[in-house]
Design an enzyme around this catalytic site. Structure first.
Site, PDB file in Angstrom:
ATOM      1  N   GLU A 166      45.730  35.770  37.028  1.00 25.25           N
ATOM      2  CA  GLU A 166      45.637  37.283  37.131  1.00 25.25           C
ATOM      3  C   GLU A 166      46.748  37.616  38.387  1.00 25.25           C
ATOM      4  O   GLU A 166      46.273  38.283  39.213  1.00 25.25           O
ATOM      5  CB  GLU A 166      44.560  37.909  37.053  1.00 25.25           C
ATOM      6  CG  GLU A 166      43.933  37.569  35.932  1.00 25.25           C
ATOM      7  CD  GLU A 166      42.468  38.454  35.943  1.00 25.25           C
ATOM      8  OE1 GLU A 166      42.185  39.398  36.979  1.00 25.25           O
ATOM      9  OE2 GLU A 166      41.881  38.548  34.865  1.00 25.25           O
ATOM     10  N   GLU A 364      39.875  34.257  29.749  1.00 24.72           N
ATOM     11  CA  GLU A 364      38.839  35.061  29.914  1.00 24.72           C
ATOM     12  C   GLU A 364      38.866  36.210  28.959  1.00 24.72           C
ATOM     13  O   GLU A 364      39.799  36.963  28.486  1.00 24.72           O
ATOM     14  CB  GLU A 364      38.970  35.687  31.416  1.00 24.72           C
ATOM     15  CG  GLU A 364      38.912  34.723  32.361  1.00 24.72           C
ATOM     16  CD  GLU A 364      39.084  35.435  33.639  1.00 24.72           C
ATOM     17  OE1 GLU A 364      38.752  36.640  33.909  1.00 24.72           O
ATOM     18  OE2 GLU A 364      39.394  34.735  34.726  1.00 24.72           O
TER      19      GLU A 364
END
Length: 460
Positions: A166, A364
């Site tokens: 991320e 995720e």
């Protein structure tokens, strides 16, 4: 209906070094920005819990890997800590860290669990941040050296590498919205950090390929579909701008090897372009990946601005759009996030239709819930809400795969309740309940359900 997934589908979960290891300043490890920030401002952290109080993986790794096996994982993603492996950021390698990570990797393999290793998961060594962090190209070069050392040490056993997790989050949190250190609010500096992160990623990819390692390298992006309030051109334009800034600013470079022309034009229009150097374009072109990890939690809903921007205000993403709360949306009342399961389908079909259908997996997806102890039944947390969350997302993932999307797996966030940055242990995400005081681990109902799903490669 029966939902069956492709053969050799990756079933597992994800975590990070800083959120699970504990021993934050032991074992030869140096401080990260989180250690320093917590020491300076513990009041900003939920219940004053900092990174030294995590789920204790540094001590309990063998027990935890046995639990992963019990949960029928065939794969597991975690990260290495730069500050543990190279405490001063650029110098000698810490032998204690090498021994620890080697034990973890070997035990995962011994249990039939494929390790997926991320190099950087928000945990900048403080010695590197003091040099300017990602604003400094010397830190970019130091990251490449760190990556090369990791490949050399562990590349004979690790076949799935990810440069960053991320990467947009440290940009947002550290340089736009004040929820990561160094708490800067400055779009131009944010753009520089984002740009240099792409360069760091590309250098690591170059180094990996130059080493002729037997494996693949990618990156993990949190892709948040931007949905316009309406089909009105102004709303559609607002959603496009949000998508450029928060998704395509990383997605296009790593999959296409270049930035979107309209993103460059947009930043140029507002005088926010970062400084480039000769060779950068070629470096970015070399950073195209083998495998994309997709983190998906919630959609982004936007509309055109209803009011003019203050001409004296600094440029921010919200200069270009406003957020929109869609009436009737489904919510996780504990975390305050919208639950929109079709978003996972929209992401992978967009990749199929506009990015050449790259190899990808869900790295995720998860549901944080506060005070889960109220759901204890017969000594176990009956988290039926998490089972519903996972199964509904898997249904949409299955639909995309059945329509030709090249999605190879699903990793849940997370394996065990762990420390979550400023939120500490406020919201629990794990398949396994953690008692912080006793360090006792207890599998939740969702963990049992997931184990059955993984074992049977699907569910009814």
């Amino acid at each position: 209906m029966r939902y069956r997934f492709p053969e050799n589908f990756w079933w597992g979960s994800a975590c990070s070094a800083l959120q699970t290891e504990g021993d934050s300043l032991n074992g030869g490890k140096s401080q990260t920005t989180w250690d320093v920030w917590f020491a300076r401002q513990p009041g900003r952290f939920h219940q004053g819990i900092g990174p030294e109080n995590t789920s204790g993986f540094y001590q309990h790794w063998k027990q935890d890997i046995a639990l992963l096996k019990q949960l029928k994982h065939n794969s597991f993603r975690t990260s290495l800590s730069w500050s543990r492996l190279i405490p001063d950021g650029t110098g000698e390698v810490n032998p204690e860290a090498v021994e620890f990570y080697s034990h973890v990797i070997d035990e995962l393999l011994a249990q039939g669990i494929t390790p997926f290793i991320t190099l950087f998961h928000f945990d900048m060594p403080m010695v590197m941040q003091e040099k300017g962090g990602w604003e400094n190209r010397d830190v970019v070069a130091a990251f490449c050296r760190y990556a090369q050392i990791c490949f050399d040490l562990f590349g004979n056993r690790v076949k799935h590498w990810f440069t960053f997790n991320e990467p947009i989050v440290p940009v947002e949190g550290g340089y736009l919205y004040d929820f990561h250190y160094p708490n800067v609010v400055d779009f131009r500096r944010a753009a520089t950090v984002a740009y240099h992160t792409v360069l760091a990623h590309s250098l690591a990819v170059r180094a990996y390929r130059a080493g002729s390692h037997d494996g693949e390298i990618g990156v993990v992006l949190n892709l948040t579909p931007s949905y316009p309030r309406s089909a009105h051109p102004a709303d559609v334009k607002a959603a496009h701008h949000a998508d450029l800034l928060f998704n395509r600013s990383f997605l296009d470079p790593v999959l296409k090897g270049e930035y979107p022309a309209d993103l460059i034009a947009l930043l140029k229009e507002y005088d926010q372009l970062p400084a480039c150097q000769p060779g950068d374009k070629e470096l970015i072109a070399d950073g195209k990946i083998d495998l994309l990890g997709i983190n998906y939690y919630q959609p982004r809903r936007v509309k055109c601005r209803d009011s003019a921007v203050n001409p004296d205000a600094p440029f921010m993403p919200e200069t270009l759009f406003d957020y929109y709360e869609m009436p009737g949306r489904k919510m996780n009342p504990y975390r305050g996030w919208e639950i929109y399961e079709p978003g996972i389908y929209d992401i992978i079909t967009n990749l199929r239709d506009h990015y050449g259908n790259p190899r990808c997996f869900i790295s995720e997806n998860g549901m944080g819930v506060e005070n889960e102890q109220r759901f204890i039944e017969n000594g176990h947390i009956n988290d039926h809400y998490r089972i519903e969350f996972v199964s509904e997302h898997l249904k949409w993932l299955h639909k995309g795969i059945s329509e030709g999307c090249n999605c190879l797996g699903y990793h849940m966030w997370t394996f065990i309740d762990n420390w979550s940055w400023l939120n500490g242990y406020k919201n629990r995400y794990g398949f396994v309940q953690l008692d912080l005081e006793t360090q006792q681990r207890t599998i939740k109902q969702s963990g049992k359900w997931f184990a059955n799903t993984a074992e049977h490669n699907g569910f009814d």
